[in-house]
Design an enzyme around this catalytic site. Structure first.
Site, PDB file in Angstrom:
ATOM      1  N   GLY A   1       0.824  -1.193   0.000  1.00 12.92           N
ATOM      2  CA  GLY A   1       0.000   0.000   0.000  1.00 12.92           C
ATOM      3  C   GLY A   1       0.865   1.252   0.000  1.00 12.92           C
ATOM      4  O   GLY A   1       2.090   1.181  -0.068  1.00 12.92           O
TER       5      GLY A   1
ATOM      6  N   GLU B   1      10.181  -2.194   3.969  1.00 16.80           N
ATOM      7  CA  GLU B   1       9.421  -2.014   2.734  1.00 16.80           C
ATOM      8  C   GLU B   1      10.321  -1.520   1.606  1.00 16.80           C
ATOM      9  O   GLU B   1      10.200  -1.961   0.460  1.00 16.80           O
ATOM     10  CB  GLU B   1       8.271  -1.039   2.956  1.00 16.80           C
ATOM     11  CG  GLU B   1       7.139  -1.621   3.775  1.00 16.80           C
ATOM     12  CD  GLU B   1       6.048  -0.614   4.086  1.00 16.80           C
ATOM     13  OE1 GLU B   1       4.909  -1.037   4.336  1.00 16.80           O
ATOM     14  OE2 GLU B   1       6.332   0.599   4.097  1.00 16.80           O
TER      15      GLU B   1
END
Length: 230
Positions: free
Chosen positions: A86, A108
Site C-alpha cells: 500500500g 518495505e
C-alpha cells in the site's frame, strides 16, 4: 458496519493478488491494505497456487504464516518477482510515493529495491497532485542521538515529531529503530528531498519512494483504475 473505504481496498487487493503466478517470489507489504492482499493470496494458495513470500514486517509475516503461506528470506533469494504493498500518498503522473505510516518503511524499501515489479494498491483518497499535501514523511533513524537528527531534519524545513505508540512510549520498529514524522508541507522536489534526507547522519531511510512503483491500482466508486509508470 459496512466500511466503504475498506471495501475499496479489498477490491484493489483482490485484483493485485491475481497478478501473482506460480513459482514467483512475492513481497508482502505491511498495513491494512496489504492485509487484504495477504488474505487474497492465502485463498489462491489454498486453491493450489504455489509461491514463496518475503514479508516486510513481523505483523505481515505472522498473518502469512498463520494462513499457510510459505515464507523465505534474502539468504535464499537474490530478487523478488513482484511486491504488492500500500501507500500513504501517491503523486499523480510520477507515481512517487510516501510510505511508512505503518512503521515498516525500511523493510518495505529494502523489499521494493529488490523487486522486479512493485505494485501499489490504494483507495482514491491516497491520490494527490503533490506529495506532502496531507501526509508527513516518516523517517527511520537510529535511537542514539535522535534529537540531533531531528534538529537536522528541521533545518531542511520539516516540522518534526517523534512517533509514539498507543501507550505513549516512543515507537520502535521491527529493526529496533525510531521513526520521526516530518511534515514538509507540499513537496516540490521529492527526489531532491529524498537525497538530502539521506545525507543526514543518523537517518537510516525515508518514506519517500521515488520512481519505484511500476503499477498503481486505485479503487474508487467506479471500480479499480490502473496507472503505470512511463
Amino acid at each position: 458496519m459496512d466500511d466503504p473505504a475498506a471495501n475499496l481496498k479489498r477490491e484493489a487487493g483482490e485484483q493485485a493478488a491475481l497478478l501473482v503466478e506460480g513459482g514467483m517470489v512475492v513481497g508482502l507489504g505491511t498495513g491494512s491494505t496489504a492485509a487484504f492482499v495477504i488474505a487474497a493470496l492465502a485463498r489462491r494458495h489454498q486453491e493450489g497456487l504455489r509461491f514463496t513470500a518475503i514479508a516486510t514486517s513481523e505483523r505481515s509475516a505472522k498473518q502469512a504464516r498463520d494462513l499457510g503461506i510459505e515464507l523465505s528470506d534474502f539468504g535464499h533469494h537474490d530478487a523478488i518477482d513482484l511486491t504488492i504493498d500500500g501507500a500513504d500518498e501517491i503523486e499523480r503522473g510520477s507515481l512517487n510515493l510516501i510510505k511508512g505510516l505503518g512503521g515498516a518503511l525500511l523493510r518495505e524499501k529494502i523489499v521494493a529495491a529488490a523487486s522486479r515489479k512493485l505494485v501499489i494498491i490504494a483507495d482514491e483518497r491516497k491520490m494527490v497532485r503533490h506529495l506532502g499535501e496531507h501526509t508527513a514523511v516518516p523517517v527511520e533513524v537510529t535511537p542514539f542521538g535522535w534529537e540531533s537528527t531531528a534538529r537536522q531534519l528541521g533545518v531542511l524545513g520539516a516540522r518534526v515529531s517523534a512517533r509514539h505508540d498507543r501507550v505513549g512510549t516512543l515507537f520502535v520498529t521491527d529493526g529496533g529503530n525510531m521513526i520521526l514524522d516530518c511534515n514538509f508541507g507540499v513537496i516540490d522536489d521529492p527526489a531532491g528531498l529524498e537525497r538530502r534526507i539521506g545525507e543526514i547522519v543518523g537517518v537510516i531511510e525515508s518514506g519517500l519512494f521515488i520512481q519505484r512503483a511500476s503499477l498503481v491500482l486505485v479503487a474508487g466508486a467506479d471500480g479499480v483504475a490502473r496507472y503505470e509508470r512511463a
